[in-house]
Design an enzyme around this catalytic site. Structure first.
Site, PDB file in Angstrom:
ATOM      1  N   VAL A   1      -0.389  -2.741   9.281  1.00 34.12           N
ATOM      2  CA  VAL A   1       0.666  -1.930   9.899  1.00 34.12           C
ATOM      3  C   VAL A   1       0.145  -1.185  11.132  1.00 34.12           C
ATOM      4  O   VAL A   1       0.728  -1.255  12.219  1.00 34.12           O
ATOM      5  CB  VAL A   1       1.247  -0.948   8.852  1.00 34.12           C
ATOM      6  CG1 VAL A   1       2.221   0.019   9.495  1.00 34.12           C
ATOM      7  CG2 VAL A   1       1.942  -1.733   7.732  1.00 34.12           C
TER       8      VAL A   1
ATOM      9  N   LYS B   1       5.781   5.095   2.245  1.00 34.80           N
ATOM     10  CA  LYS B   1       6.959   5.428   1.402  1.00 34.80           C
ATOM     11  C   LYS B   1       6.580   6.185   0.142  1.00 34.80           C
ATOM     12  O   LYS B   1       7.309   7.057  -0.317  1.00 34.80           O
ATOM     13  CB  LYS B   1       7.773   4.192   1.044  1.00 34.80           C
ATOM     14  CG  LYS B   1       6.996   3.027   0.499  1.00 34.80           C
ATOM     15  CD  LYS B   1       6.825   2.018   1.571  1.00 34.80           C
ATOM     16  CE  LYS B   1       5.716   1.047   1.294  1.00 34.80           C
ATOM     17  NZ  LYS B   1       5.503   0.155   2.414  1.00 34.80           N
TER      18      LYS B   1
ATOM     19  N   GLU C   1      10.614   6.240   9.788  1.00 34.17           N
ATOM     20  CA  GLU C   1      11.434   5.012   9.822  1.00 34.17           C
ATOM     21  C   GLU C   1      10.701   3.825   9.193  1.00 34.17           C
ATOM     22  O   GLU C   1      11.293   3.008   8.477  1.00 34.17           O
ATOM     23  CB  GLU C   1      11.790   4.678  11.285  1.00 34.17           C
ATOM     24  CG  GLU C   1      12.604   3.428  11.472  1.00 34.17           C
ATOM     25  CD  GLU C   1      14.001   3.554  10.893  1.00 34.17           C
ATOM     26  OE1 GLU C   1      14.813   4.296  11.432  1.00 34.17           O
ATOM     27  OE2 GLU C   1      14.275   2.881   9.866  1.00 34.17           O
TER      28      GLU C   1
ATOM     29  N   ASP D   1       7.506  -0.007  -5.043  1.00 34.32           N
ATOM     30  CA  ASP D   1       7.726   0.080  -3.603  1.00 34.32           C
ATOM     31  C   ASP D   1       9.229   0.194  -3.296  1.00 34.32           C
ATOM     32  O   ASP D   1       9.652   1.055  -2.518  1.00 34.32           O
ATOM     33  CB  ASP D   1       7.127  -1.168  -2.938  1.00 34.32           C
ATOM     34  CG  ASP D   1       7.339  -1.198  -1.448  1.00 34.32           C
ATOM     35  OD1 ASP D   1       6.545  -0.600  -0.717  1.00 34.32           O
ATOM     36  OD2 ASP D   1       8.331  -1.831  -1.006  1.00 34.32           O
TER      37      ASP D   1
ATOM     38  N   LYS E   1      11.389   3.492  -1.764  1.00 34.47           N
ATOM     39  CA  LYS E   1      12.302   3.371  -0.617  1.00 34.47           C
ATOM     40  C   LYS E   1      13.720   3.797  -1.008  1.00 34.47           C
ATOM     41  O   LYS E   1      14.402   4.474  -0.242  1.00 34.47           O
ATOM     42  CB  LYS E   1      12.313   1.926  -0.102  1.00 34.47           C
ATOM     43  CG  LYS E   1      10.995   1.497   0.531  1.00 34.47           C
ATOM     44  CD  LYS E   1      10.983  -0.017   0.775  1.00 34.47           C
ATOM     45  CE  LYS E   1       9.661  -0.491   1.342  1.00 34.47           C
ATOM     46  NZ  LYS E   1       9.522  -1.963   1.302  1.00 34.47           N
TER      47      LYS E   1
HETATM   48  N1  HSE Z   1       4.949  -4.243   0.588  1.00 34.42           N
HETATM   49  C1  HSE Z   1       6.129  -3.922   1.313  1.00 34.42           C
HETATM   50  C2  HSE Z   1       7.121  -5.059   1.143  1.00 34.42           C
HETATM   51  C3  HSE Z   1       5.796  -3.721   2.756  1.00 34.42           C
HETATM   52  O1  HSE Z   1       6.735  -6.111   0.661  1.00 34.42           O
HETATM   53  O2  HSE Z   1       8.274  -4.891   1.492  1.00 34.42           O
HETATM   54  C4  HSE Z   1       6.895  -3.050   3.524  1.00 34.42           C
HETATM   55  O3  HSE Z   1       7.207  -1.811   2.978  1.00 34.42           O
END
Ligand code: HSE
Length: 424
Positions: free
Chosen positions: A14, A105, A129, A200, A204
């Site tokens: 990233v 996140k 973002e 994850d 989010k």
């Molecule tokens: N590991 C996360 C995904 C990366 O696969 O969406 C982006 O947040």
């Protein structure tokens, strides 16, 4: 022209993507944004990784103190992920009055209240973002695009790794191989259990639902189920029935309460979400004035996530007023927010049963007692006197399904192989 110095914490997938965009588009930003953005320094212990990116070694800082005490750094990009070091560094930057842009996140979902408080106290900006849905500008949309609406629901595919794996499984690839490929592409978190177990997506969803509903939706309130136990057999059964399996994130704000959940879900093949493949993500928003909006794009990967970071950097560099999220700066939900756990859905169940007379009637009796109505029922022979039953139900309640499964588990002639939700 205004000059803004940037430090990048972490030059991995990233941070490396953000660095490439910042350097390759520097002249373009001068022309289009009237701002000169320059990377002043980076914190990266892996010198080879920095070299591979072409990052000048002399700009590598030795520690966070060097960065936060540098008057030429105005914006700190946090792209190291995880909690401990990331939180310490982000707070150090905010306390020094530096604006922070983060893709983290987990950090934001768990500690937004602390970070926002520090940002406000020190008059620093805080932007995130890139924490949700990679390059898709979902946060800007929620903050600045649909603020005229009461948003009642948000539903989508918000994890690229699991979407990549499920896409490959729908083509017949084994789960393990698909996961390895997702890791090789740089979509997966450093610990991919964060992706495949749904953490994850739940981080989010907690952030997005908080923004959408203007309240705090703690991560702990998000119902979460991952894809690690999904078998090729279930994916193939769904395909044969006209469904595609997706890890869906669903948030609804209803008069009865708030629903927030992440789980594998069969969607009809003609549904727009069914055609969202590989590392692509998509989010549907429903607002009372605008109706439905769908955003679609790459939710993971170096340049897509770098795109979101650099867009935040530009916003921060070109706006003097600092921009904070609009939900209450607390760690927990307001007292008056009721969370619905007995949500309704349709369901897919795969059972292995003894292939004997009267078996179907027994199964039907269990469903009937819970008020569950069947849409489709398929039987096929399994090995040695056993049969496989695949049932898809009409809309029912989570608790009714749990009660049925509990009853099946008391029956020696029935084995519950899998239970999956089906989008209505
Ligand atoms: N590991 C996360 C995904 C990366 O696969 O969406 C982006 O947040």
């Amino acid at each position: 022209m205004k000059r803004v110095g940037i430090a990048i914490l972490g030059l991995g997938v990233v941070g490396g993507g953000a660095y490439r965009i910042l350097t390759e588009h520097a002249e373009f930003f001068k022309k289009t944004q009237e701002v000169e953005l320059f990377v002043q320094s980076a914190l990266e212990c892996n010198r080879e990784r920095a070299s591979a990116l072409g990052f000048p070694q002399e700009k590598l800082a030795s520690n966070i103190a060097e960065i936060v005490s540098d008057p030429d750094v105005q914006i700190v990009v946090e792209a190291i992920g995880g909690i401990e070091a990331a939180k310490e560094y982000v707070l150090a930057a905010l306390h020094a009055g530096k604006t922070v842009v983060t893709s983290n996140k987990e950090l934001y979902a768990k500690f937004s209240h602390e970070l926002e408080r520090a940002a406000k106290q020190h008059n620093a900006g805080l932007y995130f973002e890139a924490s949700c849905v990679g390059g898709v500008p979902i946060i800007r949309t929620l903050l600045d695009g649909v603020q005229s609406n009461k948003v009642s629901s948000l539903m989508g595919i918000i994890n690229g790794t699991t979407n990549y794996i499920l896409t490959k499984m729908s083509e017949g690839m084994e789960y393990g191989q698909a996961l390895c490929e997702a890791q090789a592409h740089g979509y997966a978190e450093s610990d991919p259990t964060a992706d495949v177990d749904g953490f994850d997506a739940a981080y989010k969803l907690s952030i997005l639902a908080s923004l959408a509903f203007h309240t705090k939706i703690p991560f702990a309130k998000v119902f979460r189920e991952g894809i690690a136990k999904i078998s090729l057999e279930d994916v193939a059964d769904g395909e044969a029935l006209g469904y595609r399996l997706k890890l869906l994130a669903i948030a609804k704000d209803t008069p009865a309460g708030v629903e927030v959940r992440v789980h594998p879900t069969f969607v009809k093949k003609e549904h727009p979400l069914a055609s969202v493949e590989k590392n692509f993500n998509a989010v549907f928003l429903t607002g009372d004035a605008v109706g439905e909006i769908m955003l679609y794009g790459k939710g993971a990967g170096s340049l897509p996530t770098g795109s979101a970071i650099v867009s935040d950097v530009i916003f921060a560099a070109t706006h003097v007023d600092n921009h904070y999220s609009t939900f209450k700066n607390t760690a927990s939900a307001a007292q008056d927010v009721k969370f619905i756990t007995d949500f309704s859905s349709a369901y897919y169940l795969r059972l292995t049963v003894d292939d004997v007379p009267g078996m179907l009637a027994k199964i039907a009796a269990v469903f009937g007692k819970q008020g569950i109505s069947i849409v489709e029922l398929i039987q096929r022979s399994a090995c040695a006197g056993k049969a496989t039953l695949v049932a898809v139900t009409h809309e029912t309640h989570e608790n009714a399904i749990k009660n049925s499964v509990a009853k099946f588990e008391t029956m020696e002639t029935v084995k519950v192989e899998s239970v999956l939700r089906v989008a209505l």
